[in-house]
Design a protein around this motif. Sequence first.
Motif, PDB file in Angstrom:
ATOM      1  N   VAL A 313      14.825   8.300   3.542  1.00 44.30           N
ATOM      2  CA  VAL A 313      16.271   8.117   3.166  1.00 44.30           C
ATOM      3  C   VAL A 313      16.283   6.434   3.365  1.00 44.30           C
ATOM      4  N   MET A 314      15.286   5.947   4.310  1.00 42.91           N
ATOM      5  CA  MET A 314      15.197   4.579   4.600  1.00 42.91           C
ATOM      6  C   MET A 314      14.562   3.842   3.396  1.00 42.91           C
ATOM      7  N   SER A 315      14.097   4.244   2.336  1.00 47.40           N
ATOM      8  CA  SER A 315      13.425   3.992   1.114  1.00 47.40           C
ATOM      9  C   SER A 315      13.977   2.580   0.724  1.00 47.40           C
ATOM     10  N   THR A 316      15.450   2.626   0.936  1.00 52.02           N
ATOM     11  CA  THR A 316      16.083   1.453   0.319  1.00 52.02           C
ATOM     12  C   THR A 316      15.957   0.275   1.142  1.00 52.02           C
ATOM     13  N   VAL A 317      15.654   0.160   2.231  1.00 53.94           N
ATOM     14  CA  VAL A 317      15.562  -1.100   2.789  1.00 53.94           C
ATOM     15  C   VAL A 317      14.422  -2.009   2.557  1.00 53.94           C
ATOM     16  N   SER A 318      13.702  -1.825   1.569  1.00 47.83           N
ATOM     17  CA  SER A 318      12.613  -2.735   1.066  1.00 47.83           C
ATOM     18  C   SER A 318      12.900  -3.946   0.818  1.00 47.83           C
ATOM     19  N   PRO A 319      14.115  -4.286   0.304  1.00 46.69           N
ATOM     20  CA  PRO A 319      14.375  -5.743   0.360  1.00 46.69           C
ATOM     21  C   PRO A 319      14.344  -6.522   1.524  1.00 46.69           C
ATOM     22  N   ALA A 320      14.333  -5.958   2.632  1.00 44.71           N
ATOM     23  CA  ALA A 320      14.138  -6.955   3.698  1.00 44.71           C
ATOM     24  C   ALA A 320      12.821  -7.543   3.928  1.00 44.71           C
ATOM     25  N   LEU A 321      11.692  -7.191   3.155  1.00 47.32           N
ATOM     26  CA  LEU A 321      10.384  -7.907   2.910  1.00 47.32           C
ATOM     27  C   LEU A 321      10.748  -9.160   2.385  1.00 47.32           C
ATOM     28  N   LEU A 322      11.848  -9.327   1.612  1.00 42.09           N
ATOM     29  CA  LEU A 322      12.133 -10.657   0.819  1.00 42.09           C
ATOM     30  C   LEU A 322      12.493 -11.879   1.705  1.00 42.09           C
ATOM     31  N   GLY A 323      12.834 -11.289   3.166  1.00 44.53           N
ATOM     32  CA  GLY A 323      12.882 -12.178   3.914  1.00 44.53           C
ATOM     33  C   GLY A 323      11.916 -12.961   4.543  1.00 44.53           C
ATOM     34  N   ILE A 324      10.649 -12.577   4.207  1.00 41.06           N
ATOM     35  CA  ILE A 324       9.385 -13.244   4.445  1.00 41.06           C
ATOM     36  C   ILE A 324       9.083 -13.929   3.288  1.00 41.06           C
ATOM     37  N   LYS A 325       8.942 -15.365   3.465  1.00 43.96           N
ATOM     38  CA  LYS A 325       8.907 -16.163   2.350  1.00 43.96           C
ATOM     39  C   LYS A 325       7.736 -16.067   1.410  1.00 43.96           C
ATOM     40  N   PRO A 326       6.685 -16.053   1.826  1.00 47.93           N
ATOM     41  CA  PRO A 326       5.328 -15.649   1.028  1.00 47.93           C
ATOM     42  C   PRO A 326       5.547 -14.427   0.160  1.00 47.93           C
ATOM     43  N   LEU A 327       6.080 -13.251   0.767  1.00 48.20           N
ATOM     44  CA  LEU A 327       6.350 -11.997   0.051  1.00 48.20           C
ATOM     45  C   LEU A 327       7.399 -12.049  -0.817  1.00 48.20           C
ATOM     46  N   ARG A 328       8.118 -12.910  -0.445  1.00 46.09           N
ATOM     47  CA  ARG A 328       9.506 -13.126  -1.590  1.00 46.09           C
ATOM     48  C   ARG A 328       8.969 -14.002  -2.868  1.00 46.09           C
ATOM     49  N   THR A 329       7.991 -14.703  -2.262  1.00 49.08           N
ATOM     50  CA  THR A 329       7.554 -15.494  -3.684  1.00 49.08           C
ATOM     51  C   THR A 329       6.421 -14.836  -4.574  1.00 49.08           C
ATOM     52  N   LEU A 330       6.092 -13.808  -3.893  1.00 45.41           N
ATOM     53  CA  LEU A 330       5.012 -13.126  -4.563  1.00 45.41           C
ATOM     54  C   LEU A 330       5.805 -12.081  -5.460  1.00 45.41           C
ATOM     55  N   VAL A 331       6.654 -11.547  -4.740  1.00 48.92           N
ATOM     56  CA  VAL A 331       7.481 -10.345  -5.731  1.00 48.92           C
ATOM     57  C   VAL A 331       8.356 -11.034  -6.774  1.00 48.92           C
ATOM     58  N   VAL A 332       9.178 -12.201  -6.560  1.00 47.76           N
ATOM     59  CA  VAL A 332       9.763 -13.012  -7.503  1.00 47.76           C
ATOM     60  C   VAL A 332       9.081 -13.041  -8.644  1.00 47.76           C
ATOM     61  N   LYS A 333       7.555 -13.779  -8.309  1.00 41.31           N
ATOM     62  CA  LYS A 333       6.909 -14.253  -9.442  1.00 41.31           C
ATOM     63  C   LYS A 333       6.093 -13.050 -10.286  1.00 41.31           C
ATOM     64  N   ASN A 334       6.452 -11.812  -9.749  1.00 41.71           N
ATOM     65  CA  ASN A 334       5.685 -10.830 -10.418  1.00 41.71           C
ATOM     66  C   ASN A 334       6.595  -9.421 -10.370  1.00 41.71           C
ATOM     67  N   GLN A 335       7.934  -9.952 -11.081  1.00 43.48           N
ATOM     68  CA  GLN A 335       8.979  -8.966 -11.158  1.00 43.48           C
ATOM     69  C   GLN A 335       8.569  -8.003 -12.166  1.00 43.48           C
ATOM     70  N   ARG A 336       7.798  -8.064 -13.237  1.00 46.43           N
ATOM     71  CA  ARG A 336       7.538  -7.209 -14.108  1.00 46.43           C
ATOM     72  C   ARG A 336       6.831  -6.085 -13.255  1.00 46.43           C
ATOM     73  N   ILE A 337       5.791  -6.371 -12.813  1.00 45.71           N
ATOM     74  CA  ILE A 337       5.046  -5.472 -12.072  1.00 45.71           C
ATOM     75  C   ILE A 337       5.813  -4.427 -11.024  1.00 45.71           C
ATOM     76  N   ALA A 338       6.735  -5.154 -10.213  1.00 43.64           N
ATOM     77  CA  ALA A 338       7.543  -4.337  -9.406  1.00 43.64           C
ATOM     78  C   ALA A 338       8.529  -3.518 -10.097  1.00 43.64           C
ATOM     79  N   HIS A 339       9.128  -3.856 -10.958  1.00 51.56           N
ATOM     80  CA  HIS A 339      10.047  -3.103 -11.846  1.00 51.56           C
ATOM     81  C   HIS A 339       9.396  -2.086 -12.559  1.00 51.56           C
ATOM     82  N   LEU A 340       7.948  -2.141 -13.143  1.00 53.50           N
ATOM     83  CA  LEU A 340       7.342  -1.048 -13.632  1.00 53.50           C
ATOM     84  C   LEU A 340       6.885  -0.031 -12.656  1.00 53.50           C
ATOM     85  N   LEU A 341       6.412  -0.541 -11.623  1.00 47.96           N
ATOM     86  CA  LEU A 341       6.283   0.444 -10.441  1.00 47.96           C
ATOM     87  C   LEU A 341       7.253   1.204 -10.028  1.00 47.96           C
ATOM     88  N   SER A 342       8.708   0.763 -10.186  1.00 47.59           N
ATOM     89  CA  SER A 342       9.498   1.504  -9.768  1.00 47.59           C
ATOM     90  C   SER A 342      10.029   2.576 -10.615  1.00 47.59           C
TER      91      SER A 342
END
Length: 961
Positions: A313-342
């Motif tokens: 049920v804790m699968s939803t807490v993944s946005p906590a990773l966006l608090g880490i700046k390098p990971l946030r930049t990586l995800v924001v720049k690769n949104q298409r991949i993230a949305h497709l993986l969803s």
Amino acid sequence: MASRYKDKDAGVVLSFGGQWISWTHTAVAYAAFLSALIVGSALHYKKIVQNEWYGYPEEWFPSVSATIGDRYPERSIFMIFIAITSGPRFALVGLWYLLTAKPGHTLPKAIAMSGVIRTLTCGGWTYITSTDDHDWHDILMISYIVFTIPWTTGCLALSPPNAKAIKYRKYLAGSFFGTLVPLVYFFIQHKVHRVAGAYTIYAFFEWALILFDVAFDAVTALDFETFEVVVKDVKGASKGVNTSSVPTAVLEKEKEKATAGVFAAGFHLGDALDIAADVYHGFVFWSILTSLGVVIWYFPLWHMGISGYEALVMSTVSPALLGIKPLRTLVVKNQRIAHLLSLAGLLAYLVKGPVPRLFTVGFGVWMGCLAWAATLYSDAVHPAKLEARILAWTAGLLMSSVAKFAWYTNNPIWPIMHAENGGWNGTGLVLAILAVLRFTRRAPLQSGGAGEKGGSPLLAACGIGGLFFGLHSLLSDTSTMILWVWDGYPIRGPVSNVHAYYTIAAMTGGLLLGVFRPALVTTWTAFGVASLGATVLTLYQQWFGYYGGLTLAAYLMAISIPLISNAAKKNPGTTFGLGFFIYNLLVLFHVWVVAYAFVPGGPLVREHTDWIMITMMLLIGAGVFDVISQSASAKKASSRRRAAATGHRKYHVGALGVLNVLFLCANFLRFPTNDYKPYHADEKLFTAGIWTIHFSLDNDMWSSEYRMRDLIKEMEVDVIGLLESDLQRIIMGNRDTTQFLAEDLGMYVDYGPGPNKHTWGAALLSKFPIVNSTHHLLPSPVGELAPAIHATLDIYGTLVDCFVFHSGQEEDPEDRRLQSEYLAKLMGSTNRPSFLLSYLVTKPLEGNYNTYVSDVSGMHDVDPSDWDRWCEYILFKGLRRTGYARVSRSTITDTELQVAKFIVPRSQEESEIAWNAGEELRNRQVHENEVPPGWRFPAMFRGEGVRNHRYHVFDEPRYFG
């Protein structure tokens, strides 16, 4: 008539003003309907006012359908005039296109196409009457109304600068759509409540629709004065010249006001496709999120306690990773991949094993929450883009609710669905891929987001947690709040398949309010009204409780715009990561209040739905406080946003309109047919059954409604009690199996104690009218609550009492003793013929069995010689029992289907004879050949049976003489 431009019109044989096409269409259309009304009333008055329930004098004015479709010669007269109408009708659509078409504009083409389709469907429902083919008549009529919406709004949007025409169109369009509300109300009064005279009032509104519809098209005469046929623009209106004395700017402002400004920026097909893709992607997010609880729930069911898989049920807490700046930049720049993986959450239906399917869904939810949080954070730098994303997310929830209604509370792309039980998984996946590709086709506006804004990320996170819990727990299915306020028969409140649109309307209205009036929503007054609505929903039943729910629904949708917008402008690791963590705690709290007997610390929150609602509103209030605290800067931002954001709003308003129309179409198709026919009416016999359905998940984690339906139908069960049937929680998918079974099998349904009564559910379905029903929560000082239904059925003209009951668990013997005494007294309180469909948790002839079967209850066991029972029992009194059988469950659930056949006494004397018959006589078994064929159980389940369903334990049914 001769042309006024003789030097240019040499050779023209005939010319006339374009307005005559409008007048001809109006005159012939009115002649068609009014001539049929006059002739029909003169020749067949009493026949055409007769309906399925009443005739003259209760009903005294005929409906449109009865007038034009049932009798000769009015039907023929009508069809002749309608055929003549088709020519001016097509010409009217063509002239309107010529008048409004301009280079580079797509909207006139779309409106012209809707006008053509509208005309064709008009011919369809008028020439195929309900007498000819009821289904196609209804389909074509619904289609006509559907295409009337874009035609009407499009004509308003494209109106030339003509003050009089704009005014008339506004009034007539408002009258047309306003008439639909009382029309539906009086149709329900007639169809469901069978109110005498309601159909006559309905007929007046139906005729008013015709008058308004034709009059709306007649307004084109004021615009077509600019045309001379064959067709020459003699005044230049098609080029945009203002022929009115009112300045063009004033008229354009009036037109913008009439259309709420949503068409002011023009129409572009590419932009419309963008919004459609965004909304569908939002729908996919909600579909995957709402499926997580269902696949998790499978495991504690089979473990009868905590399994460990609940951690997902804790699968939803993944946005906590966006608090880490390098990971946030990586995800924001690769949104298409993230949305497709969803979209792995949609692919999960291809995974056969329950455990890997659960993890696949969990991964999809993880990526979905991460991707959406990154997208919102990235787009927060642009207010209009951010608002469009939030609207797509929330409209996706609305679309999810619409889809679930159309699929009887299942989502067609859930991983518990597949082709065999109505799933559209493959289609949904293909559309989802296309939607993601379009959703992410533009590069992120900037990778750093909008930067840290004022206010508190912690308060914003609280707001997100409370908001998402409220949206998910109450609004992810249109029947949830209705079942909160359900209290049995006679019906005194809303019902799911008739009144669910009110929830959709409240959600739509709330969303529009949040977009167009955010300052009104973000006030403590609005929060106070919503809190009052939550209180009323929690504490009251029937219509009053539902009104509170509608108030809360509108507020939750409205406040979602400012709350999510505020959260997106702060650190997403805190606002969405922590926000979803808080949401998860509420989800567990939401389960703990009913599962308290199986979880650590459960008794502390036992039956405290009120605490949940208070917590939810306090969390939302924290988010509102953060928004209000920044009100000064927010006002400046909103003034800038207002001008920039209107470009996308017209498409979102259109999308909401389409979703509402689709819901109304599904609502019409699901409208009760009142076709409740018992299987053996000639023998005055009925078959009763009891089945514990294990929350409608089979052994392989597939939704089991279709398989249950097939067995119930093939066993010819007239009355059935369903246990473990309350699915209206996040963890169970907010579902309601009884809706599908009742509508497909043609049965009345009593859902039993609602989801806010904290039971696992007890429901009753009956081919016979439920005259009255009351819900009971039996004494349960320690263990889980034991629900019961006491219903009075009208079985072949005799009032018969039916009891449906689920006893407490084995670990709590004192609970079960108290419950047996309560139920025995309840069954003994009636001297009518009665039967019990139950789950007793006792051995035959031992312990509490002798309280249920006793002088106090007056009940007899359906078969005292059946020693192999522990849970399910059927008891009866005052009825003649003729047969009893046990049918194996296959892989549908963990409990068999037990059924018994009864004959209803023809008199009180016969009932007393059956009641007082000696034990030996009452239980004398006979061979199947000794009973009439109509009394026998279906032969198809003998031997190996079908689909692993067979008679078992005795290997055959038992009959009693």
